[in-house]
Write a protein that holds these residues in place. Structure first.
Motif, PDB file in Angstrom:
ATOM      1  N   VAL A  62      -0.535 -27.462  20.467  1.00 59.19           N
ATOM      2  CA  VAL A  62      -1.995 -27.440  20.597  1.00 59.19           C
ATOM      3  C   VAL A  62      -2.483 -25.996  20.662  1.00 59.19           C
ATOM      4  CG1 VAL A  62      -2.214 -29.699  21.707  1.00 59.19           C
ATOM      5  CG2 VAL A  62      -1.791 -27.653  23.115  1.00 59.19           C
ATOM      6  N   ASP A  63      -3.756 -25.805  20.368  1.00 51.49           N
ATOM      7  CA  ASP A  63      -4.375 -24.485  20.376  1.00 51.49           C
ATOM      8  C   ASP A  63      -4.976 -24.204  21.743  1.00 51.49           C
ATOM      9  OD1 ASP A  63      -4.169 -23.418  17.604  1.00 51.49           O
ATOM     10  OD2 ASP A  63      -5.270 -25.247  17.092  1.00 51.49           O
ATOM     11  N   LEU A  64      -4.336 -23.327  22.502  1.00 49.15           N
ATOM     12  CA  LEU A  64      -4.888 -22.925  23.794  1.00 49.15           C
ATOM     13  C   LEU A  64      -6.057 -21.960  23.624  1.00 49.15           C
ATOM     14  CD1 LEU A  64      -1.540 -22.332  25.736  1.00 49.15           C
ATOM     15  CD2 LEU A  64      -2.999 -24.370  25.783  1.00 49.15           C
ATOM     16  N   GLY A  65      -6.170 -21.378  22.438  1.00 44.63           N
ATOM     17  CA  GLY A  65      -7.264 -20.462  22.131  1.00 44.63           C
ATOM     18  C   GLY A  65      -8.028 -20.937  20.917  1.00 44.63           C
ATOM     19  N   ALA A  66      -8.260 -20.027  19.962  1.00 45.61           N
ATOM     20  CA  ALA A  66      -9.048 -20.344  18.759  1.00 45.61           C
ATOM     21  C   ALA A  66      -8.490 -21.581  18.067  1.00 45.61           C
ATOM     22  CB  ALA A  66      -9.038 -19.152  17.814  1.00 45.61           C
ATOM     23  N   THR A  67      -9.387 -22.450  17.597  1.00 45.87           N
ATOM     24  CA  THR A  67      -8.957 -23.777  17.154  1.00 45.87           C
ATOM     25  C   THR A  67      -9.408 -24.145  15.747  1.00 45.87           C
ATOM     26  OG1 THR A  67      -8.983 -24.565  19.439  1.00 45.87           O
ATOM     27  CG2 THR A  67      -9.001 -26.243  17.714  1.00 45.87           C
ATOM     28  N   TRP A  68     -10.723 -24.084  15.478  1.00 48.87           N
ATOM     29  CA  TRP A  68     -11.256 -24.726  14.275  1.00 48.87           C
ATOM     30  C   TRP A  68     -11.535 -23.758  13.134  1.00 48.87           C
ATOM     31  CZ3 TRP A  68     -13.673 -26.314  19.050  1.00 48.87           C
ATOM     32  CH2 TRP A  68     -13.334 -27.617  19.451  1.00 48.87           C
ATOM     33  N   VAL A  69     -11.558 -24.330  11.926  1.00 49.88           N
ATOM     34  CA  VAL A  69     -11.994 -23.603  10.739  1.00 49.88           C
ATOM     35  C   VAL A  69     -12.971 -24.476   9.967  1.00 49.88           C
ATOM     36  CG1 VAL A  69      -9.920 -22.189  10.510  1.00 49.88           C
ATOM     37  CG2 VAL A  69     -10.007 -24.428   9.397  1.00 49.88           C
ATOM     38  N   SER A  70     -13.920 -23.819   9.332  1.00 51.19           N
ATOM     39  CA  SER A  70     -14.910 -24.488   8.494  1.00 51.19           C
ATOM     40  C   SER A  70     -14.496 -24.376   7.031  1.00 51.19           C
ATOM     41  CB  SER A  70     -16.277 -23.820   8.698  1.00 51.19           C
ATOM     42  OG  SER A  70     -17.156 -24.119   7.625  1.00 51.19           O
TER      43      SER A  70
END
Length: 459
Positions: A62-70
């Motif tokens: 899992v992403d504990l920091g930056a997660t998403w991309v558009s």
């Protein structure tokens, strides 16, 4: 990728030394290498990725920091593809949840809908925001017409002047906490508008489908950085904080605890506040010093709670929930699939989270999930969290929480070179500032600029 260097080794000499192995630093290094320049990336943390950091819950990364991309984040998407990483659509089926004033509601769409008055008032405020961002100079917000006035009040004070209702203010508080790691009263209106403008629009900032939360990197965002660092090999050195950078007309010298690095130019990619951890010779100009003191990092924490299956999906819920009180203020479903494990990601308010023991943090999160999702939420199979404000090196995130007056007074120092030192990092981006996409773009652009100076082709 090297862990450390022999303190007795001779000084290294390269064309460009890069400070920071986040997406900006690694992208700058990749571009410089492709242009035939020698580079060395020096990172203070014991890992690469910066504000992208992987964890694991119930056997799932899992992403504990930056997660998403558009879909519009073409630079980070291209980099991910080249590194062999894939995307997973953010789950967005079913109804969202809203817990406000002690009552539970369901809604569809990006913006919670409670009473008719709140719906109309939120629409009014969002329309006013869109009108203001239309005139923002995203590359140099301090040059925006009326910048002095916009920077003289906080986002929260502006909401006061607009007589925003409590429900609207609660929604704006969630946006502020997620984007800048602070409350609306702690961030300049100009700074907030600049980041919204950088995202393209308020809708693109908030939306899942077609917006900035549309996709996640299946392997986690840090995996992109790890693979890029692996490609760069021994050009990347971790666990090596930079203490001092000196320079003259002929080049720069970077000093760490274990190594002296000579180069023609330096690219520093740390967040503005963390530039203060480096001693510069000659000293930074007054405006640049003011930047390091006034562009404080926000603080945000995340928790991941795993269950045997994503039970909320069977109940017609998306896993997206917003609350106006307590430790958790927003949740998302980041389960790998319907078969499980079911995983909820919760954004947590550090003021009532970070300084407590892991057991208390866990109990507080689960209690709120019980309010939102019912008693099934009280039986997790695993839990993990991360407090960005408690990190020992370069703490804080996701973005600077810039108070009134600081953008107009010090903002231009974000991008103004200091002799042979150039700056990169998501904060220095115009469009896409505050995103991984912005970080990649600034790394590439700064690398091209420095390469042209080395080659004598700069315009």
């Amino acid at each position: 990728m090297s862990k450390s260097l022999n303190p007795n080794s001779e000084a290294a000499s390269v064309d460009v030394v890069i400070v920071g192995a986040g997406f900006a630093g690694l992208s700058a290094a990749e571009r410089l290498v492709s242009l035939g320049k020698s580079v060395l990336v020096v990172e203070g943390r014991d890992r690469v990725g910066g504000r992208s950091f992987s964890g694991e819950v119930a056997g799932v990364k899992v992403d504990l920091g930056a997660t998403w991309v558009s879909p519009k984040h073409t630079a980070i998407n291209d980099l991910a593809k080249r590194m062999g990483c894939t995307t997973t659509s953010q789950f967005n089926e079913g109804k969202n949840l809203l817990w406000m004033k002690g009552c539970r509601h369901t809604y569809k769409g990006s913006v919670p809908k409670a009473s008719l008055l709140t719906i109309l008032d939120t629409a009014r405020i969002l329309k006013a925001v869109e009108k203001l961002i239309a005139k923002i100079d995203v590359d140099a917000p301090w040059n925006t017409p009326g910048a002095d006035q916009l920077d003289s009040i906080s986002f929260g004070e502006w909401l006061d002047k607009k007589h925003a209702l409590s429900g609207t203010r609660a929604m704006m508080a969630v946006i502020s906490k997620v984007q800048w790691g602070c409350s609306p009263g702690d961030v300049s209106l100009l700074h907030a508008l600049r980041y919204i403008r950088a995202a393209g629009s308020i809708d693109h900032m908030l939306d899942v489908e077609g917006g900035q939360q549309q996709d996640r990197i299946t392997e986690t965002t840090q995996e992109i950085a790890l693979r890029l660092a692996s490609h760069l090999g021994d050009r990347v050195i971790v666990d090596t904080p930079v203490r001092r950078i000196s320079q003259d007309d002929n080049g720069v010298t970077v000093f760490t605890d274990t190594k002296v690095i000579n180069a023609k130019y330096a690219i520093v990619t740390t967040a503005p506040a963390h530039r203060a951890n480096i001693e510069f010779e000659p000293m930074l100009p007054n405006k640049a010093v003011g930047l390091t003191k006034s562009w404080h990092m926000g603080v945000l924490s995340k928790a991941f709670i795993a269950y045997e299956k994503p039970f909320w999906r069977a109940n017609g819920l998306s896993g997206e929930g917003v609350t106006d009180t307590g430790t958790v203020f927003i949740t998302f479903d980041v389960s790998p699939d319907n078969n499980g494990p079911g995983i909820l990601m919760a954004f947590c308010d550090p003021r009532v989270f970070d300084r407590f023991s892991p057991e208390i943090r866990r109990n507080r999160v689960i209690q709120q999930l019980n309010d939102l999702y019912g008693p099934e939420a009280c039986n997790p199979i695993d839990y993990v969290d991360h407090c960005w404000g408690e990190e020992s090196f370069a703490p804080g995130g996701p973005n600077p929480a810039v108070a009134p007056y600081a953008t107009v007074t010090h903002g231009s120092a974000l991008i103004e070179p200091h002799m042979r030192i150039y700056w990169a990092g998501t904060e220095t981006a115009g469009e896409w500032a505050g995103t991984m996409n912005g970080a990649v773009l600034t790394g590439q652009r700064t690398a091209e600029r420095v390469a042209s100076l080395i080659s004598g082709t700069a315009g």
